[in-house]
Scaffold this active site. Structure first.
Site, PDB file in Angstrom:
ATOM      1  N   HIS B  78      -2.061  74.436  55.540  1.00 47.45           N
ATOM      2  CA  HIS B  78      -2.678  73.610  56.479  1.00 47.45           C
ATOM      3  C   HIS B  78      -4.086  74.369  56.986  1.00 47.45           C
ATOM      4  CE1 HIS B  78      -3.612  71.030  59.993  1.00 47.45           C
ATOM      5  NE2 HIS B  78      -3.414  72.087  60.811  1.00 47.45           N
ATOM      6  N   ASP B 107     -35.812  68.219  47.497  1.00 47.11           N
ATOM      7  CA  ASP B 107     -34.535  68.633  47.163  1.00 47.11           C
ATOM      8  C   ASP B 107     -34.002  70.109  47.732  1.00 47.11           C
ATOM      9  OD1 ASP B 107     -31.769  68.838  45.634  1.00 47.11           O
ATOM     10  OD2 ASP B 107     -32.483  67.101  44.343  1.00 47.11           O
ATOM     11  N   TRP B 143      -2.521  82.041  57.410  1.00 50.12           N
ATOM     12  CA  TRP B 143      -3.688  82.067  56.758  1.00 50.12           C
ATOM     13  C   TRP B 143      -4.437  83.471  57.062  1.00 50.12           C
ATOM     14  CZ3 TRP B 143      -9.105  82.177  58.292  1.00 50.12           C
ATOM     15  CH2 TRP B 143      -9.299  82.192  59.748  1.00 50.12           C
ATOM     16  N   SER B 170     -18.358  80.086  46.472  1.00 51.27           N
ATOM     17  CA  SER B 170     -19.019  78.698  46.545  1.00 51.27           C
ATOM     18  C   SER B 170     -19.758  78.799  47.999  1.00 51.27           C
ATOM     19  CB  SER B 170     -17.812  77.590  46.791  1.00 51.27           C
ATOM     20  OG  SER B 170     -18.053  76.651  47.303  1.00 51.27           O
ATOM     21  N   SER B 171     -19.116  79.251  49.191  1.00 49.72           N
ATOM     22  CA  SER B 171     -19.687  79.141  50.323  1.00 49.72           C
ATOM     23  C   SER B 171     -21.082  80.327  50.403  1.00 49.72           C
ATOM     24  CB  SER B 171     -18.891  79.762  51.517  1.00 49.72           C
ATOM     25  OG  SER B 171     -17.623  79.398  51.487  1.00 49.72           O
ATOM     26  N   HIS B 254     -13.734  86.333  62.930  1.00 52.64           N
ATOM     27  CA  HIS B 254     -14.399  85.692  64.134  1.00 52.64           C
ATOM     28  C   HIS B 254     -15.823  85.057  63.925  1.00 52.64           C
ATOM     29  CE1 HIS B 254     -14.234  84.578  68.278  1.00 52.64           C
ATOM     30  NE2 HIS B 254     -15.559  84.800  68.140  1.00 52.64           N
ATOM     31  N   GLU B 256     -16.604  83.559  61.215  1.00 54.97           N
ATOM     32  CA  GLU B 256     -15.971  82.478  60.569  1.00 54.97           C
ATOM     33  C   GLU B 256     -15.615  81.412  61.593  1.00 54.97           C
ATOM     34  OE1 GLU B 256     -15.685  81.589  57.426  1.00 54.97           O
ATOM     35  OE2 GLU B 256     -14.314  79.837  57.766  1.00 54.97           O
ATOM     36  N   TYR B 258     -17.266  80.881  64.091  1.00 58.54           N
ATOM     37  CA  TYR B 258     -18.700  80.323  64.352  1.00 58.54           C
ATOM     38  C   TYR B 258     -19.369  79.483  63.378  1.00 58.54           C
ATOM     39  CZ  TYR B 258     -17.711  82.520  68.746  1.00 58.54           C
ATOM     40  OH  TYR B 258     -17.302  83.176  70.020  1.00 58.54           O
ATOM     41  N   SER B 269     -26.794  68.517  69.152  1.00 58.08           N
ATOM     42  CA  SER B 269     -28.152  68.558  69.685  1.00 58.08           C
ATOM     43  C   SER B 269     -29.312  67.395  68.802  1.00 58.08           C
ATOM     44  CB  SER B 269     -28.795  69.687  69.460  1.00 58.08           C
ATOM     45  OG  SER B 269     -27.877  70.875  69.884  1.00 58.08           O
ATOM     46  N   HIS B 303     -10.595  90.893  69.756  1.00 52.75           N
ATOM     47  CA  HIS B 303      -9.991  90.188  70.644  1.00 52.75           C
ATOM     48  C   HIS B 303      -8.724  89.222  70.111  1.00 52.75           C
ATOM     49  CE1 HIS B 303     -13.131  86.663  70.426  1.00 52.75           C
ATOM     50  NE2 HIS B 303     -11.984  86.532  69.566  1.00 52.75           N
ATOM     51  N   HIS B 304      -9.029  89.166  68.656  1.00 53.36           N
ATOM     52  CA  HIS B 304      -7.735  88.586  68.116  1.00 53.36           C
ATOM     53  C   HIS B 304      -6.458  89.372  67.884  1.00 53.36           C
ATOM     54  CE1 HIS B 304     -10.135  85.080  66.637  1.00 53.36           C
ATOM     55  NE2 HIS B 304     -11.111  85.861  66.710  1.00 53.36           N
ATOM     56  N   THR B 329     -22.852  79.906  75.490  1.00 50.10           N
ATOM     57  CA  THR B 329     -22.265  78.630  75.038  1.00 50.10           C
ATOM     58  C   THR B 329     -22.177  77.810  76.140  1.00 50.10           C
ATOM     59  OG1 THR B 329     -20.482  80.056  73.999  1.00 50.10           O
ATOM     60  CG2 THR B 329     -19.978  77.712  74.224  1.00 50.10           C
ATOM     61  N   LYS B 332     -25.575  76.162  76.320  1.00 49.94           N
ATOM     62  CA  LYS B 332     -25.681  74.832  75.363  1.00 49.94           C
ATOM     63  C   LYS B 332     -25.174  73.621  76.160  1.00 49.94           C
ATOM     64  CE  LYS B 332     -25.929  76.728  70.802  1.00 49.94           C
ATOM     65  NZ  LYS B 332     -27.016  75.649  70.522  1.00 49.94           N
ATOM     66  N   ARG B 451       3.724  80.677  68.461  1.00 50.54           N
ATOM     67  CA  ARG B 451       3.626  79.894  67.283  1.00 50.54           C
ATOM     68  C   ARG B 451       4.184  80.265  66.042  1.00 50.54           C
ATOM     69  NH1 ARG B 451      -2.480  82.660  65.912  1.00 50.54           N
ATOM     70  NH2 ARG B 451      -2.265  80.870  64.250  1.00 50.54           N
TER      71      ARG B 451
END
Lengths: 273, 526
Positions: B78, B107, B143, B170-171, B254, B256, B258, B269, B303-304, B329, B332, B451
């Site tokens: 998932h 293009d 994951w 790809s990315s 991390h 990622e 963002y 915006s 921090h993870h 943040t 924003k 979890r």
């Protein structure tokens, strides 16, 4: 376009939903436990301070936003302003959060320093995670044993009614003395696990090949339950932790009853098979 | 090669949408954008069904429907589907459709690579999904792929790793294309600080992608050699370190997260000023805030892993750096509110989703601030509180922004308006159900539910049942979205060039739908 009445209707529907969530479930816990150690109480306080801080910031910011959504609408014939920057305002709302963060960081740092101070302990327990059980060893006392979930399979499969401590009960509890600083040496034998008892505010990863340290000093005798907190495979959800905290005399008796230095390969093999 | 004249003629010819060749061989940014967006939606349904399997098993205590091992592979898949298959491709699809139109180009800069970077994805995900049918089942170690557990995966492991390499390729190619387009193909007069914020946020996102996807590739390749070639990068018995994988993973992970949110900031915006009929407040500070967030994303990864047993100094550093993210943040969010202030607002569907984004993303931001506090994080870590946190920033965050973007630009893309009433219904259903799903997760997490468990203690039952109801409601509501989009593509009230009364930007100067090659003559920017 939605009229003002419609907005109110939706708003009350949504808030009604949250009220229902609260009312229907009055019996079940919704917050972190205060716990039974000085550290866990500190952690709980930090949690509540951070929570209310967030609530108040949210109320302030969203109040302005909702006011604007109600007042500054095209349907009310409002003519849009044209301003699009203000160095002063932007400086203010960069600085104020910064100050709030510093105010939050100070007590957090203090608590963290205390949590990491494992010196001057009275007792050491080595905790080893296995797939999917725990092993406890009172290092200087010659006592060690495995601790395994003892909720019957029939309860898990729904063939029998589930009892109160469903999935949070073990065959042999970790027994600790009240009021003594206990140091935990935490490791694992196969994959990563994490030893977590919410009431003690101790959660530390158990990593094969490494030994992590943590400590606790429990103020109140009682039975405290936790679980493995790091995904460790198929039965990750089925390796609970139960800590029974007792008076010193009872603890000494427990050690005496369990000093079975002959504890040997037979039991090890029996449990791990 | 044919003659130049024939090529020109051929270029203008848009093949029938029913021709497979058109989609397979297309180098057109709009076609490729469309492919990305549909691919993303299909993955959203597959990943969503996986979420519903999870929620069904968690509806009440006890094991009822699936084996715990399969449950673990559902949580793992998932996440991989939703992150790499939904949010990232959806953003790349939006970038493809919008960036050339927004900067005044014909293009994308590298159209053939564009084709390739899309067509890798269906193969990558087919391979990823096929692992569910392999011996030993799909990946079930989360994951985050932490060793040693992930090395217990059966036959699936090399396929999982290879497909993640493809996703990374790809990315990276998508990111290179975005950067090349933005830096080289802007219309004369469009300086960097005149670019729309969506373009800015994507430029920064693209740099993040190029910086961190190779880090992930390195990490998972080391897993592969540990498993099959007897290296010991992450095996303590061989002199390695299982924690090192976590550092490598989160050094990717991390930034990622963002990557999964910055383009949303760009979308919001764009939408807020249109429906507030007022220019975006603090354009420059929005750009700088995005840059600061991107910079900070590289120095907060641990921090993870506060519970992994770091030295005190490390914990303090990562706690302070993480708390700092609240500042840009906050800027924003304040800027969006200031944009709305004294505007003349209307509340069409894209605006509703954008407002929902601001409020619910902020809720995720607040729990993020709480999670940053290391001593308290020991209690939150690996509980449903974390699950609630990242779903708030990803579902009513990223996903709402993507949906907002689709409603906002769909009339431009297909030339027809969507049904406004049903769009609003979609918003309200999504909002109610998303909160019903994820808000109770805060409660069970704080109360002590870890979890990634298939069964749980009795005191967590009520809120889990609630979350399951919410999840089914949210999932079904998205079928309404599918219906609305298909209906708008097939016909409906014709959209004007500008579509929205106050929409500003080059894309709104083109007709709706825009010509196959967006700007054949560069527009002039004052």
């Amino acid at each position: 376009m939605m009229s003002g009445n419609n907005w109110l209707k939706w708003l009350s529907a949504v808030s009604g939903m949250f009220a229902a969530m609260g009312a229907a479930n009055a019996g079940q816990p919704i917050n972190m436990p205060v716990g039974v150690t000085d550290i866990s109480a500190n952690v709980y306080d930090m949690h509540m301070i951070a929570f209310w801080l967030c609530v108040w910031i949210a109320v302030l910011v969203f109040a302005v936003m909702f006011y604007s959504m109600f007042a500054h609408r095209k349907s009310k014939g409002y003519t849009p302003a044209t301003f699009h920057e203000s160095t002063t305002v932007e400086a203010i709302w960069t600085t104020i959060p910064f100050i709030i963060l510093i105010a939050l960081a100070i007590p957090a740092t203090k608590t963290l320093v205390e949590m990491e101070d494992t010196s001057d302990y009275d007792l050491t327990v080595k905790i080893t995670g296995y797939q999917w059980l725990w092993h406890y060893e009172y290092i200087d006392e010659g006592v060690d044993f495995y601790s395994v979930l003892n909720t019957p399979r029939s309860q898990i499969n729904g063939e029998e009614a589930k009892t109160e401590n469903y999935l949070l009960e073990v065959d042999k509890e970790l027994v600790l003395p009240v009021g003594k600083k206990v140091r935990f040496l935490i490791t694992a034998n196969d994959v990563n696990h994490a030893w977590w008892v919410p009431d003690l505010a101790v959660k530390k990863d158990a990593i094969p090949g490494f030994i992590n340290e943590a400590w606790t000093k429990v103020n109140t005798p009682g039975t405290y339950r936790g679980q493995c907190a790091e995904l460790c495979g198929r039965d990750h959800g089925f390796m609970p932790i139960v800590v029974r905290v007792v008076e010193q005399a009872e603890f000494d008796q427990f050690l005496a009853d369990n000093t079975t230095l002959e504890k040997d390969g037979a039991e090890y093999a029996a449990v791990t098979q | 090669m044919s003659t130049v004249a024939t090529d020109d003629h051929h270029d203008d010819h848009q093949e029938s949408p029913y021709s497979i060749k058109r989609w397979l061989f297309t180098t057109n940014h709009k076609d490729i954008g469309t492919l990305y967006l549909w691919f993303s939606f299909i993955m959203f349904l597959i990943g969503g069904v996986m979420a519903l399997v999870i929620r069904t098993e968690l509806f009440e205590p006890g094991l009822q429907f699936v084996d715990p091992q399969f449950f673990n592979s559902m949580t793992t898949m998932h996440a991989i589907m939703m992150i790499f298959g939904v949010v990232m491709p959806a953003f790349t699809g939006l970038a493809n459709w919008l960036i050339p139109m927004m900067v005044g180009a014909t293009d994308m800069a590298l159209p053939r690579m564009n084709n390739w970077s899309f067509w890798i994805l269906p193969f990558a995900f087919a391979m990823m999904l096929s692992t569910l049918f392999m011996d030993g089942g799909g990946p079930a170690g989360g994951w985050t792929l932490y060793p040693p557990l992930v090395l217990q995966t059966g036959d699936a492991l090399p396929f999982v790793i290879l497909s993640m390499h493809f996703m990374g390729l790809s990315s990276i190619m998508g990111a290179i294309n975005v950067i090349a387009t933005i830096l080289n193909m802007r219309a004369p007069g469009m300086t960097l600080m005149k670019m729309p914020l969506f373009v800015w946020t994507w430029l920064i996102t693209a740099y993040l992608l190029i910086a961190v996807m190779p880090v992930l590739a390195g990490g998972i390749t080391m897993l592969l050699t540990d498993k099959f070639f007897e290296t010991s990068f992450f095996n303590a018995a061989g002199g390695g370190d299982p924690v090192m994988f976590q550092h490598i993973f989160w050094f990717f992970g991390h930034p990622e997260v963002y990557i999964l949110i910055l383009p949303s900031f760009g979308v919001v915006s764009s939408i807020i000023p249109t429906f507030a009929r007022k220019p975006l407040f603090g354009y420059a500070s929005m750009v700088y805030a995005t840059g600061s967030i991107a910079f900070l994303s590289f120095i907060v990864w641990a921090h993870h892993m506060f519970t992994v047993g770091m030295p005190l100094a490390g914990e303090l550093f990562f706690m302070f750096a993480t708390m700092l993210i609240a500042v840009p943040t906050g800027v924003k969010v304040f800027n969006w509110v200031a944009t709305m202030w004294r505007g003349a607002m209307t509340f069409e569907t894209p605006m509703l989703f954008a407002l929902g984004f601001i409020i619910m993303f902020s809720i995720g931001g607040f729990s993020g601030l709480m999670l940053a506090l290391a001593p308290v994080d020991f209690q939150y870590h690996d509980t449903y509180f974390v699950v609630a946190h990242f779903h708030y920033v990803l579902v009513p965050g990223s996903i709402f922004a993507i949906i907002a973007a689709v409603y906002y630009w769909l009339p431009k893309w297909c030339g027809n308006m969507y049904n406004e009433g049903l769009g609003k219904a979609h918003f309200w259903l999504s909002t109610i159900f998303v909160n019903l799903t994820f808000f109770p997760m805060h409660f069970v997490g704080l109360a002590g539910m870890p979890r990634r468990i298939p069964d749980y203690a009795l005191q967590f039952s009520d809120y889990n049942a609630m979350a399951t109801y919410g999840a089914f409601g949210f999932g079904l509501s998205q079928l309404l979205f599918l219906y609305l989009v298909i209906k708008a593509i097939r016909g409906g009230e014709k959209a004007t060039s500008q579509v929205w009364e106050n929409a500003e930007g080059l894309e709104w100067t083109l007709p709706s739908p825009p010509p196959y090659h967006s700007f054949t003559t560069p527009p002039v920017i004052k």
